[in-house]
Scaffold this active site. Structure first.
Site, PDB file in Angstrom:
ATOM      1  N   ALA A  94       1.326  -1.951   3.868  1.00  0.00           N
ATOM      2  CA  ALA A  94       1.559  -0.466   4.037  1.00  0.00           C
ATOM      3  C   ALA A  94       2.216   0.095   2.599  1.00  0.00           C
ATOM      4  O   ALA A  94       2.498   1.152   2.500  1.00  0.00           O
ATOM      5  CB  ALA A  94       2.981  -0.369   5.054  1.00  0.00           C
ATOM      6  N   LYS A  95       2.487  -0.835   1.698  1.00  0.00           N
ATOM      7  CA  LYS A  95       3.011  -0.520   0.267  1.00  0.00           C
ATOM      8  C   LYS A  95       4.195   0.442   0.241  1.00  0.00           C
ATOM      9  O   LYS A  95       4.243   1.257  -0.363  1.00  0.00           O
ATOM     10  CB  LYS A  95       1.884  -0.136  -0.652  1.00  0.00           C
ATOM     11  CG  LYS A  95       0.847  -1.299  -0.858  1.00  0.00           C
ATOM     12  CD  LYS A  95      -0.210  -0.532  -1.615  1.00  0.00           C
ATOM     13  CE  LYS A  95      -1.607  -1.530  -1.815  1.00  0.00           C
ATOM     14  NZ  LYS A  95      -2.339  -1.808  -0.406  1.00  0.00           N
ATOM     15  N   ARG A  96       5.288   0.029   1.389  1.00  0.00           N
ATOM     16  CA  ARG A  96       6.303   1.227   1.387  1.00  0.00           C
ATOM     17  C   ARG A  96       7.246   0.812   0.235  1.00  0.00           C
ATOM     18  O   ARG A  96       7.284  -0.173  -0.428  1.00  0.00           O
ATOM     19  CB  ARG A  96       6.916   0.950   2.574  1.00  0.00           C
ATOM     20  CG  ARG A  96       6.294   0.984   3.987  1.00  0.00           C
ATOM     21  CD  ARG A  96       5.436   2.358   4.048  1.00  0.00           C
ATOM     22  NE  ARG A  96       5.135   2.662   5.607  1.00  0.00           N
ATOM     23  CZ  ARG A  96       4.152   3.277   5.955  1.00  0.00           C
ATOM     24  NH1 ARG A  96       3.525   4.238   5.159  1.00  0.00           N
ATOM     25  NH2 ARG A  96       3.810   3.609   7.296  1.00  0.00           N
TER      26      ARG A  96
END
Ligand SMILES: O=c1ccn([C@@H]2O[C@H](COP(=O)(O)O)[C@@H](O)[C@H]2O)c(=O)[nH]1
Length: 274
Positions: A94-96
């Site tokens: 998700a690379k939040r």
């Protein structure tokens, strides 16, 4: 069982460092699946069933599901993996990255809604943006370090205090941020020299290594640079090369059998160099 315990057990059980990426692109689905009411679920379930004994992790990339308004199908898939293949960790890509209060919600999304064992996180906003993920003591935070894309060099390769930024990230995570021992780093297979540097900095910390397959990373160089002394330490991801492998029609293959063949070849090639 913690994320790292589950991952270590999967490395051994399946004799595999291969992470199978789930990046569903409906335009590339077989015609018979495109017309189903739940095409994303059906396609990915076929891949999961075909590769579960070959993988050390499954990595759904959330953007592919969200773009298709298929988050419900991602939830169902994560439930399916947990019920059917409980020994294979789910890594939600998700690379939040956001302020702490918002990061708390992103962590709940990954760990409660999808029940992921680990989630990819962007470190650009600093420790307080990562801390909410570390509150989940048994789950993994996989922090972007040296990404596989060419543009990763724009910032990650800038020198600060005498060394490149990606090395600062590796050092920070190894020395300070890994409070539960459940952290991991993303390091691209397309940069084996940097992968070797990161391995030197972080000891045996597991690394998520995308970039073989469709991005052209060299498997031998990747394994040589990134393996630990035990011959493990990596989730080497391949997505499109497995998902959209061309069926050998003369051999009676469908898309899932073709995916299995490529996944097996990739797992075996990785193992040759461990
Ligand atoms: O540095 C990074 C971080 C994440 N990814 C993700 O991995 C897969 C790669 O897909 P392929 O089809 O095997 O190229 C994809 O989900 C990316 O978002 C990455 O490539 N590089």
């Amino acid at each position: 069982m913690t994320f790292i315990e589950k991952l270590s057990a999967a490395w051994t059980a399946n004799n595999s460092l291969l992470c199978v990426g789930l990046d569903p692109d409906i335009a590339k689905f077989p015609a018979a699946i495109k017309t189903r009411p739940d095409p994303v679920y059906a396609f990915c379930k076929g891949i999961i069933d075909a590769t579960a004994d070959l993988a050390c992790a499954f990595k759904p990339q959330i953007a592919y599901f969200a773009a298709l308004r298929a988050e419900d199908q991602l939830e169902a898939l994560c439930d399916y993996v947990r019920e059917t293949y409980p020994r294979i960790p789910i890594v939600l890509d998700a690379k939040r990255g956001d302020i702490g209060a918002t990061a708390e919600q992103y962590a709940r999304e990954a760990f409660e809604r999808y029940g992921a064992d680990a989630v990819t996180v962007n470190p650009y906003m600093g420790f307080d943006s990562v801390a909410p993920y570390l509150e989940w003591k048994d789950r993994g935070a996989i922090i972007l370090c040296r990404t596989s894309n060419p543009g990763g060099s724009d910032l990650q390769f800038l020198t600060a205090d005498g060394k490149p930024v990606y090395q600062h990230v590796a050092q920070l995570v190894a020395d300070k941020w890994n409070t539960n021992g459940q952290c991991s780093l993303v390091v691209g297979a397309t940069f084996p020299d940097e992968l070797a540097q990161v391995r030197r900095i972080v000891g045996d910390m597991p690394l998520l290594v995308p970039g073989i397959g469709a991005q052209g990373g060299d498997v031998q160089a990747t394994v040589n640079a990134g393996r630990t002394s035990a011959g493990t330490g990596m989730m080497i991801n391949s997505s499109r090369a497995i998902l959209y492998a061309k069926p050998d029609q003369a051999a009676g293959e469908d898309h899932a059998k073709a995916a299995r063949r490529v996944a097996a070849d990739t797992r075996n090639e990785i193992n040759r160099f461990r």
